[in-house]
Scaffold this motif. Structure first.
Motif, PDB file in Angstrom:
ATOM      1  N   PHE A 198       0.858  -1.177   0.000  1.00 49.68           N
ATOM      2  CA  PHE A 198       0.000   0.000   0.000  1.00 49.68           C
ATOM      3  C   PHE A 198       0.895   1.227   0.000  1.00 49.68           C
ATOM      4  O   PHE A 198       2.120   1.101   0.035  1.00 49.68           O
ATOM      5  CB  PHE A 198      -0.937  -0.052   1.210  1.00 49.68           C
ATOM      6  N   ARG A 199       0.340   2.398  -0.070  1.00 53.48           N
ATOM      7  CA  ARG A 199       1.165   3.581  -0.250  1.00 53.48           C
ATOM      8  C   ARG A 199       2.159   3.783   0.883  1.00 53.48           C
ATOM      9  O   ARG A 199       3.289   4.217   0.650  1.00 53.48           O
ATOM     10  CB  ARG A 199       0.280   4.818  -0.398  1.00 53.48           C
ATOM     11  N   ASN A 200       1.748   3.462   2.110  1.00 53.53           N
ATOM     12  CA  ASN A 200       2.618   3.766   3.252  1.00 53.53           C
ATOM     13  C   ASN A 200       3.167   2.553   3.994  1.00 53.53           C
ATOM     14  O   ASN A 200       3.980   2.698   4.899  1.00 53.53           O
ATOM     15  CB  ASN A 200       1.870   4.651   4.247  1.00 53.53           C
ATOM     16  N   ALA A 201       2.718   1.348   3.622  1.00 51.93           N
ATOM     17  CA  ALA A 201       3.114   0.170   4.402  1.00 51.93           C
ATOM     18  C   ALA A 201       2.835  -1.100   3.600  1.00 51.93           C
ATOM     19  O   ALA A 201       2.318  -1.041   2.476  1.00 51.93           O
ATOM     20  CB  ALA A 201       2.374   0.141   5.736  1.00 51.93           C
ATOM     21  N   MET A 202       3.134  -2.246   4.189  1.00 52.30           N
ATOM     22  CA  MET A 202       3.023  -3.521   3.490  1.00 52.30           C
ATOM     23  C   MET A 202       2.454  -4.581   4.428  1.00 52.30           C
ATOM     24  O   MET A 202       2.709  -4.564   5.632  1.00 52.30           O
ATOM     25  CB  MET A 202       4.418  -3.928   2.983  1.00 52.30           C
ATOM     26  N   LEU A 203       1.707  -5.504   3.845  1.00 54.06           N
ATOM     27  CA  LEU A 203       1.183  -6.679   4.541  1.00 54.06           C
ATOM     28  C   LEU A 203       1.860  -7.903   3.954  1.00 54.06           C
ATOM     29  O   LEU A 203       1.821  -8.115   2.744  1.00 54.06           O
ATOM     30  CB  LEU A 203      -0.339  -6.765   4.372  1.00 54.06           C
ATOM     31  N   GLU A 204       2.466  -8.703   4.815  1.00 57.27           N
ATOM     32  CA  GLU A 204       3.232  -9.870   4.391  1.00 57.27           C
ATOM     33  C   GLU A 204       2.660 -11.114   5.053  1.00 57.27           C
ATOM     34  O   GLU A 204       2.327 -11.099   6.238  1.00 57.27           O
ATOM     35  CB  GLU A 204       4.692  -9.678   4.813  1.00 57.27           C
ATOM     36  N   VAL A 205       2.513 -12.177   4.277  1.00 53.59           N
ATOM     37  CA  VAL A 205       2.190 -13.483   4.847  1.00 53.59           C
ATOM     38  C   VAL A 205       3.424 -14.355   4.666  1.00 53.59           C
ATOM     39  O   VAL A 205       4.017 -14.409   3.594  1.00 53.59           O
ATOM     40  CB  VAL A 205       0.928 -14.096   4.205  1.00 53.59           C
ATOM     41  N   LEU A 206       3.835 -15.034   5.724  1.00 51.49           N
ATOM     42  CA  LEU A 206       5.177 -15.607   5.816  1.00 51.49           C
ATOM     43  C   LEU A 206       5.107 -17.042   6.316  1.00 51.49           C
ATOM     44  O   LEU A 206       4.303 -17.368   7.192  1.00 51.49           O
ATOM     45  CB  LEU A 206       5.999 -14.756   6.791  1.00 51.49           C
ATOM     46  N   TRP A 207       5.968 -17.896   5.752  1.00 51.01           N
ATOM     47  CA  TRP A 207       6.019 -19.276   6.224  1.00 51.01           C
ATOM     48  C   TRP A 207       7.450 -19.806   6.149  1.00 51.01           C
ATOM     49  O   TRP A 207       8.311 -19.252   5.453  1.00 51.01           O
ATOM     50  CB  TRP A 207       5.087 -20.169   5.408  1.00 51.01           C
ATOM     51  N   VAL A 208       7.687 -20.874   6.893  1.00 44.82           N
ATOM     52  CA  VAL A 208       8.987 -21.537   6.866  1.00 44.82           C
ATOM     53  C   VAL A 208       9.020 -22.496   5.687  1.00 44.82           C
ATOM     54  O   VAL A 208       8.182 -23.396   5.583  1.00 44.82           O
ATOM     55  CB  VAL A 208       9.260 -22.285   8.184  1.00 44.82           C
ATOM     56  N   CYS A 209       9.988 -22.304   4.810  1.00 45.16           N
ATOM     57  CA  CYS A 209      10.152 -23.176   3.651  1.00 45.16           C
ATOM     58  C   CYS A 209      11.313 -24.142   3.820  1.00 45.16           C
ATOM     59  O   CYS A 209      11.418 -25.135   3.089  1.00 45.16           O
ATOM     60  CB  CYS A 209      10.337 -22.337   2.381  1.00 45.16           C
ATOM     61  N   ASP A 210      12.212 -23.846   4.763  1.00 50.10           N
ATOM     62  CA  ASP A 210      13.368 -24.703   5.011  1.00 50.10           C
ATOM     63  C   ASP A 210      13.560 -24.838   6.516  1.00 50.10           C
ATOM     64  O   ASP A 210      14.223 -24.006   7.145  1.00 50.10           O
ATOM     65  CB  ASP A 210      14.622 -24.103   4.365  1.00 50.10           C
ATOM     66  N   PRO A 211      12.961 -25.857   7.130  1.00 57.65           N
ATOM     67  CA  PRO A 211      13.062 -26.004   8.581  1.00 57.65           C
ATOM     68  C   PRO A 211      14.496 -26.100   9.090  1.00 57.65           C
ATOM     69  O   PRO A 211      14.798 -25.612  10.183  1.00 57.65           O
ATOM     70  CB  PRO A 211      12.281 -27.295   8.857  1.00 57.65           C
ATOM     71  N   GLU A 212      15.365 -26.715   8.311  1.00 58.69           N
ATOM     72  CA  GLU A 212      16.757 -26.852   8.757  1.00 58.69           C
ATOM     73  C   GLU A 212      17.410 -25.483   8.913  1.00 58.69           C
ATOM     74  O   GLU A 212      18.109 -25.226   9.896  1.00 58.69           O
ATOM     75  CB  GLU A 212      17.544 -27.714   7.765  1.00 58.69           C
ATOM     76  N   GLU A 213      17.193 -24.601   7.938  1.00 62.05           N
ATOM     77  CA  GLU A 213      17.743 -23.248   8.051  1.00 62.05           C
ATOM     78  C   GLU A 213      17.100 -22.494   9.210  1.00 62.05           C
ATOM     79  O   GLU A 213      17.784 -21.805   9.973  1.00 62.05           O
ATOM     80  CB  GLU A 213      17.526 -22.479   6.751  1.00 62.05           C
ATOM     81  N   ALA A 214      15.790 -22.620   9.341  1.00 62.19           N
ATOM     82  CA  ALA A 214      15.084 -21.885  10.392  1.00 62.19           C
ATOM     83  C   ALA A 214      15.505 -22.328  11.787  1.00 62.19           C
ATOM     84  O   ALA A 214      15.404 -21.546  12.742  1.00 62.19           O
ATOM     85  CB  ALA A 214      13.582 -22.054  10.219  1.00 62.19           C
ATOM     86  N   ARG A 215      15.974 -23.572  11.915  1.00 59.54           N
ATOM     87  CA  ARG A 215      16.402 -24.086  13.215  1.00 59.54           C
ATOM     88  C   ARG A 215      17.919 -24.018  13.403  1.00 59.54           C
ATOM     89  O   ARG A 215      18.436 -24.519  14.404  1.00 59.54           O
ATOM     90  CB  ARG A 215      15.941 -25.538  13.376  1.00 59.54           C
ATOM     91  N   SER A 216      18.624 -23.388  12.469  1.00 58.45           N
ATOM     92  CA  SER A 216      20.085 -23.336  12.542  1.00 58.45           C
ATOM     93  C   SER A 216      20.540 -22.477  13.719  1.00 58.45           C
ATOM     94  O   SER A 216      19.781 -21.678  14.279  1.00 58.45           O
ATOM     95  CB  SER A 216      20.652 -22.771  11.245  1.00 58.45           C
ATOM     96  N   GLU A 217      21.805 -22.634  14.083  1.00 60.02           N
ATOM     97  CA  GLU A 217      22.352 -21.908  15.232  1.00 60.02           C
ATOM     98  C   GLU A 217      22.242 -20.403  15.049  1.00 60.02           C
ATOM     99  O   GLU A 217      21.951 -19.670  16.000  1.00 60.02           O
ATOM    100  CB  GLU A 217      23.813 -22.311  15.445  1.00 60.02           C
ATOM    101  N   LEU A 218      22.467 -19.916  13.831  1.00 57.45           N
ATOM    102  CA  LEU A 218      22.417 -18.480  13.583  1.00 57.45           C
ATOM    103  C   LEU A 218      21.014 -17.918  13.753  1.00 57.45           C
ATOM    104  O   LEU A 218      20.812 -16.829  14.301  1.00 57.45           O
ATOM    105  CB  LEU A 218      22.917 -18.176  12.165  1.00 57.45           C
TER     106      LEU A 218
END
Length: 223
Positions: free
Chosen positions: A47-67
């Protein structure tokens, strides 16, 4: 006003089929992007001043990594329907140096960001009953994007600007210092409710219309 609302994300199922209703209602979808090394990807509506995002985990291994582990993004996504708050709120600074942070934070340096850029993440990141708070140094109104970054801003339903953001939460009665600081910017409202939900108001809500996207998305929109 030192801070503005930049965007909201909502954790969804893989592929975010929940967002199809946004499209059918009359929103034009922007480009999606992924976050290499973080293990997430998205669908986005600008939108003109902001954004709406829908988000999901596509790589559980990366999402659970130490970093990535200190962000608790994996736990938040995996438990989004069993007690974890399914939202993230991003604010942006309006100060010339853009170094002012709205809430107590720590520096998150995901692999997809070039050095020395980092994301300021709220110190409540381990509090799964609260939204994930963050602030980027490059936040900007979408209607000021450069030509190469431009996204669709005109929608058949007519929504132009997000003018109200309110979090409804069963855990709203005792906010952490980080969440309270975000609320104190007056960019996000907070009230107690039985279930997690975000209410977005568009264009001062002068038309008196309202749509409830639950149970697919924990989102209510008024315009």
């Amino acid at each position: 006003m030192k801070f503005e609302f930049d965007h909201l994300f909502i954790f969804t199922d893989i592929g975010a089929p929940e967002a199809d209703r946004l499209v059918s209602l009359g929103l034009v979808e922007g480009t999606s992007n992924s976050h290499p090394g973080q293990g997430t990807t998205n669908r986005r509506f600008f939108f003109r001043n902001a954004m709406l995002e829908v988000l999901w985990v596509c790589d559980p291994e990366e999402a659970r990594s130490e970093l990535i582990r200190p962000t608790h993004l994996w736990e938040r996504w995996a438990n989004r329907q069993s007690g974890a708050c399914p939202f993230g709120f991003c604010l942006r600074s309006t100060t010339p140096d853009r170094d002012s942070i709205a809430f107590p934070s720590w520096a998150y340096r995901p692999p997809y960001l070039p050095a020395p850029l980092n994301i300021a993440v709220g110190t409540n990141s381990s509090v799964l009953t609260e939204p994930w708070l963050f602030q980027t140094p490059f936040g900007q109104r979408p209607d000021r994007f450069s030509a190469e970054r431009a996204q669709p801003l005109e929608h058949p339903i007519g929504w132009q600007e997000i003018t109200r953001v309110e979090l409804v939460s069963p855990a709203a009665d005792l906010p952490s210092p980080a969440l309270q600081a975000a609320i104190d910017t007056d960019r996000i409202g907070l009230r107690v409710g039985a279930e997690y939900c975000v209410e977005l108001g568009f264009d001062r809500e002068v038309q008196g219309n309202r749509v409830d996207f639950r149970p697919g998305l924990p989102l209510v929109v008024s315009w």
